[in-house]
Design an enzyme around this catalytic site. Structure first.
Site, PDB file in Angstrom:
ATOM      1  N   HIS A 183      43.967  39.538  39.586  1.00  0.00           N
ATOM      2  CA  HIS A 183      45.348  39.063  39.602  1.00  0.00           C
ATOM      3  C   HIS A 183      46.250  40.038  40.362  1.00  0.00           C
ATOM      4  CE1 HIS A 183      43.888  36.680  36.131  1.00  0.00           C
ATOM      5  NE2 HIS A 183      44.736  35.792  36.603  1.00  0.00           N
ATOM      6  N   ASP A 254      39.588  30.118  43.468  1.00  0.00           N
ATOM      7  CA  ASP A 254      40.461  30.664  42.446  1.00  0.00           C
ATOM      8  C   ASP A 254      41.880  30.644  43.034  1.00  0.00           C
ATOM      9  OD1 ASP A 254      41.273  31.764  40.071  1.00  0.00           O
ATOM     10  OD2 ASP A 254      39.978  33.530  40.185  1.00  0.00           O
TER      11      ASP A 254
END
Length: 480
Positions: A183, A254
């Site tokens: 992230h 993703d």
């Protein structure tokens, strides 16, 4: 370039941030948008009413649109984002290691998704946890044994798809040997093909053999194989996933708003590079996607014009996504899942060794920061104990106030709740101080099992933060 625009829209999954689908989503669906992905911020705004607020009105515009979210059960839940998951997650299922229970949980979860109008689940995690200190996978994995992870991944995929929900094995080629949260930054993994074939690829091979409809890429870089992250790696997506594993379904990225790729390549650049490498469906991320969609269209048109993106590759991506949309539109659920087994899963994994407390406890709950994949899902033991009227009192301790622990009532048993304590210095310090003063305290570890200096019989592992896990633990502590 209008054809490119149509192909791009047919290969995108944006999000929106509003209490109802905004007009730009409806216009994009008219232009062939593949669907919508729901994240925590939107689910908070719509208060979990996915079917009535999102699925029904959008299907009036596009009956076959993809409505996707990450419903892993356990720590990562979207259907139960406001209260915590009713289903145990992967690590709990792997610890129990009963494939029939995994099938029951995945089937029950699939039935819930179908009732909500969701048809694409970005789950299960097929990652093998090589290093338990991994900051992003942990309890989201079935475990550290590739064979165990493989059999439960296959069972999960089959049961989910038996309910007419397209499953997504993630995060190819494996995110379980990383020490960086993607992230925020790009993880680098020192794996070659031999080690990848030994522990990373087997669960994905099992998912492919089970007929999984989608595989999600991981934003991980394996320099022994490619300088680019897997999401942009033609070698990994085309040669290994398509060629070696024989996968012919939809390759899903993703979220490309994650720091691992966005910080260097941007959102529009990441989308183009994903398609170039062999990805089909680009998940943009939790941001409102209106401006991102337009930027991606412009970047794709420019890449086609200068020859860096083959329009035939983009057309094949859109074609695969269209095939997925047709499958979910026609899919019918098979027999009803065994909900009894699913409901019994959490008590089974807690086991009979939980010490029943003689009286309602005073709870000290340590509250570490959690990773973004989990989001703001409620967790802990306090609410579950209060629900069964077995709570004397409680306090919650964060890192900034960990040096001033509360005074514990002398006449109440002490229950200490921790999460990933073995790798958290401030929690370890606080736990040691409490145990020095209260050696009879019971410790509940809601994160990854780790080496803690707690007397035998006084340490409880819940194998996750899900509501199912905490409620089962609360009942066991109350001797019920």
């Amino acid at each position: 370039m209008s054809d490119v625009r149509t192909l791009v829209y047919g290969s995108l999954l944006p999000a929106f941030r509003a209490p109802a689908p905004p007009d730009w989503i409806r216009r994009a669906l008219d232009e062939g948008l593949a669907g919508v992905c729901l994240f925590g911020p939107t689910l908070q705004l719509i208060e979990g009413r996915v079917h009535d607020v999102v699925a029904k009105p959008l299907r009036d515009c596009a009956p076959d649109l993809l409505l996707a979210l990450d419903e892993e059960g356990g720590d990562v839940t979207r259907l139960d984002y406001l209260r915590g998951s009713r289903f145990p997650g992967n690590h709990a299922l792997g610890a129990l290691d009963d494939v029939a229970v995994t099938r029951a949980v995945a089937g029950s979860l699939g039935a819930e998704l179908r009732r909500a109008g969701v048809n694409l689940n970005l789950a299960p995690c097929a990652d093998v946890v090589v290093d338990p200190r991994n900051p992003i996978i942990g309890l989201r994995s079935f475990g550290s044994d590739p064979a165990l992870v493989s059999r439960h991944t296959a069972a999960y995929v089959e049961a989910l798809q038996d309910q007419g929900i397209a499953a997504t094995a993630k995060h190819f080629p494996g995110h379980g040997n990383t020490h960086t949260d993607s992230h925020h930054a790009l993880p680098t993994v020192d794996d070659d093909m031999e080690s990848l074939r030994r522990y990373g690829l087997p669960p994905f091979a099992a998912a492919v053999d089970a007929g999984v409809r989608c595989v999600m890429t991981g934003h991980v870089r394996l320099p022994a194989l490619d300088d680019l992250p897997a999401t942009f790696s033609r070698r990994l997506l085309t040669d290994v996933l398509r060629g070696e594993l024989g996968f012919d379904g939809v390759v899903v990225t993703d979220a490309i708003d994650m720091g691992a790729v966005r910080s260097r390549w941007g959102i529009a650049g990441s989308a183009v590079m994903s398609w170039r490498a062999g990805a089909d469906l680009v998940v943009i991320g939790a941001d409102d996607g209106e401006e991102h969609c337009e930027a991606i269209v412009r970047a794709a048109e420019a890449a086609v014009a200068d020859g860096t993106l083959d329009v035939a590759r983009l057309a094949r991506a859109a074609e695969r996504v269209a095939e997925l949309r047709a499958w979910v539109a026609d899919a019918k659920p098979s027999d009803a899942p065994d909900t009894r087994l699913a409901e019994e899963a959490a008590p089974l994994l807690i086991g009979p060794a939980v010490p029943a407390l003689p009286a309602p406890p005073f709870v000290v709950e340590f509250r570490p920061t959690v990773n973004e994949a989990i989001g703001m899902v409620p967790w802990g033991m306090v609410d579950s104990l209060a629900r069964i009227d077995w709570l004397h009192g409680h306090t919650k301790v964060h890192e900034e106030d960990a040096e001033s622990l509360p005074e514990i009532p002398a006449h109440a048993p002490l229950l200490v709740v921790v999460r990933d304590c073995a790798d958290s210095p401030w929690q370890l310090r606080g736990l040691r101080r409490l145990l020095a003063e209260h050696p009879d305290a019971v410790v509940v570890e809601m994160g990854m099992p780790g080496r803690l200096d707690v007397p035998a019989g006084r340490l409880v592992h819940t194998h996750g933060i899900g509501l199912a896990n905490s409620r089962a633990t609360a009942r066991a502590l109350a001797g019920r």
